[in-house]
Design an enzyme around this catalytic site. Structure first.
Site, PDB file in Angstrom:
ATOM      1  N   SER A  45       0.925  -1.020   0.236  1.00  0.00           N
ATOM      2  CA  SER A  45      -0.140  -0.033   0.015  1.00  0.00           C
ATOM      3  C   SER A  45       0.710   1.305   0.058  1.00  0.00           C
ATOM      4  O   SER A  45       0.445   2.334  -0.636  1.00  0.00           O
ATOM      5  CB  SER A  45      -0.845  -0.075   1.235  1.00  0.00           C
ATOM      6  OG  SER A  45      -0.161   0.030   2.303  1.00  0.00           O
ATOM      7  N   GLU A  46       2.076   1.094   0.828  1.00  0.00           N
ATOM      8  CA  GLU A  46       2.931   2.315   0.641  1.00  0.00           C
ATOM      9  C   GLU A  46       4.343   1.896   0.422  1.00  0.00           C
ATOM     10  O   GLU A  46       4.740   0.811   1.136  1.00  0.00           O
ATOM     11  CB  GLU A  46       2.728   3.315   1.925  1.00  0.00           C
ATOM     12  CG  GLU A  46       1.480   3.851   2.252  1.00  0.00           C
ATOM     13  CD  GLU A  46       0.838   4.642   1.288  1.00  0.00           C
ATOM     14  OE1 GLU A  46       1.731   5.273   0.364  1.00  0.00           O
ATOM     15  OE2 GLU A  46      -0.308   4.831   1.320  1.00  0.00           O
ATOM     16  N   THR A  47       5.206   2.797  -0.185  1.00  0.00           N
ATOM     17  CA  THR A  47       6.424   2.687  -0.170  1.00  0.00           C
ATOM     18  C   THR A  47       7.162   3.828   0.441  1.00  0.00           C
ATOM     19  O   THR A  47       6.817   4.855  -0.493  1.00  0.00           O
ATOM     20  CB  THR A  47       7.182   2.029  -1.474  1.00  0.00           C
ATOM     21  OG1 THR A  47       6.809   0.808  -1.850  1.00  0.00           O
ATOM     22  CG2 THR A  47       8.742   2.045  -1.325  1.00  0.00           C
ATOM     23  N   CYS A  79       1.071   9.361   4.883  1.00  0.00           N
ATOM     24  CA  CYS A  79       1.060   7.969   5.222  1.00  0.00           C
ATOM     25  C   CYS A  79       1.340   7.760   6.617  1.00  0.00           C
ATOM     26  O   CYS A  79       2.732   7.777   6.975  1.00  0.00           O
ATOM     27  CB  CYS A  79       1.508   7.148   4.293  1.00  0.00           C
ATOM     28  SG  CYS A  79       1.469   5.247   4.695  1.00  0.00           S
TER      29      CYS A  79
END
Length: 285
Positions: A45-47, A79
């Protein structure tokens, strides 16, 4: 070019639960298009990309870094779980010696500090305002069908819609709800919603969790996010007002699940604390 990369499960103390984020440590500037390509390749979902702000900076000794977050589809302004994951890499892997780390981001300066076995994030607190039901009726129906909705709020800062289900529903009802988030894209007609929060009130006896939630962001290529710090920057404001509490314990009841400790401050910000587990260390070549 070797880029150290880590996978960290955030808002959990055990591997394979919580919310996984990839974290890259950038010794040098990265070509702009490579940020997105790496995030798409990692397919989490996130990097997160941690970069040095000055040439002499050091991942072990410096206290201030640049931080950016990318989904598999695009860059995002905030995030929470990938910030916690980034702090975990600096504190636990790099053995950073500072008590507080500052990240310079698209959402301003964010701070992370260690408190016992938790990392505490200092995040903006976002107000969600009453929302005209008619405008978003089709989207809500796509999410919860004929379930009873108790309250609907919208956070213009984050473009998140908060839908509170009736207090008659238990946590298990929210957990068992089958949601087809792909349908949200055609059901959302206003163009202003980029994330949908479903939430129910928790245990009223003062023990256990104060509220539960699930979070969906198909607009960013994330059908359901396991544990979401930025959603809790909205939820914290809402439930603090509803429950008359500054300190709360929350649980995001996705399949992986994750717990968040919340403290709403008087300066318009919120401290969100969670644990983490580093599950992978490697290099991008």
């Amino acid at each position: 070019m070797q880029i150290p990369i880590f996978t960290v499960d955030a808002f959990t103390n055990r591997p394979f639960s919580g919310n996984p984020a990839a974290v890259c440590l950038l010794e040098n500037d990265l070509d702009e298009d490579l940020h997105q390509k790496i995030a798409t390749e990692m397919n989490l979902s996130e990097t997160a990309f941690i970069r040095k702000l000055k040439p002499g900076d050091d991942f072990t000794k410096s206290s201030c870094f640049g931080l950016r977050w990318f989904t598999p589809a695009n860059e995002v302004p905030l995030c929470g779980h990938a910030t916690l994951a980034s702090a975990a890499v600096l504190f636990h892997v790099q053995k950073n010696t500072n008590s507080v780390l500052t990240f310079v981001t698209l959402s301003g300066e964010l701070k992370a500090r260690q408190v016992k076995d938790h990392i505490v994030l200092d995040l903006p607190l976002y107000t969600a305002y009453p929302q005209e039901l008619k405008e978003v009726e089709e989207l809500i129906k796509a999410a919860v069908g004929d379930m009873i909705v108790q309250d609907v709020r919208y956070s213009p800062d984050t473009k998140k819609l908060l839908v509170r289900l009736s207090d008659t529903y238990e946590r298990s009802v929210l957990e068992d709800l089958k949601v087809s988030a792909q349908h949200f894209l055609s059901a959302e007609k206003t163009g202003k919603v980029k994330g949908l929060i479903l939430t129910v009130k928790g245990n009223s006896s003062g023990k256990g969790h104060d509220f539960y939630s699930r979070y969906f962001a198909p607009w960013y290529g994330i059908l359901e996010d396991p544990v979401t710090g930025s959603a809790h920057a909205v939820l914290s404001s809402y439930w603090s007002e509803q429950l008359g509490k500054k300190e709360m314990l929350a649980f995001q009841c996705s399949r992986r699940g994750g717990e968040l400790k919340i403290f709403v401050r008087n300066d318009g910000r919120v401290d969100i604390a969670g644990q983490s587990a580093v599950v992978l260390k490697g290099n991008l070549t």
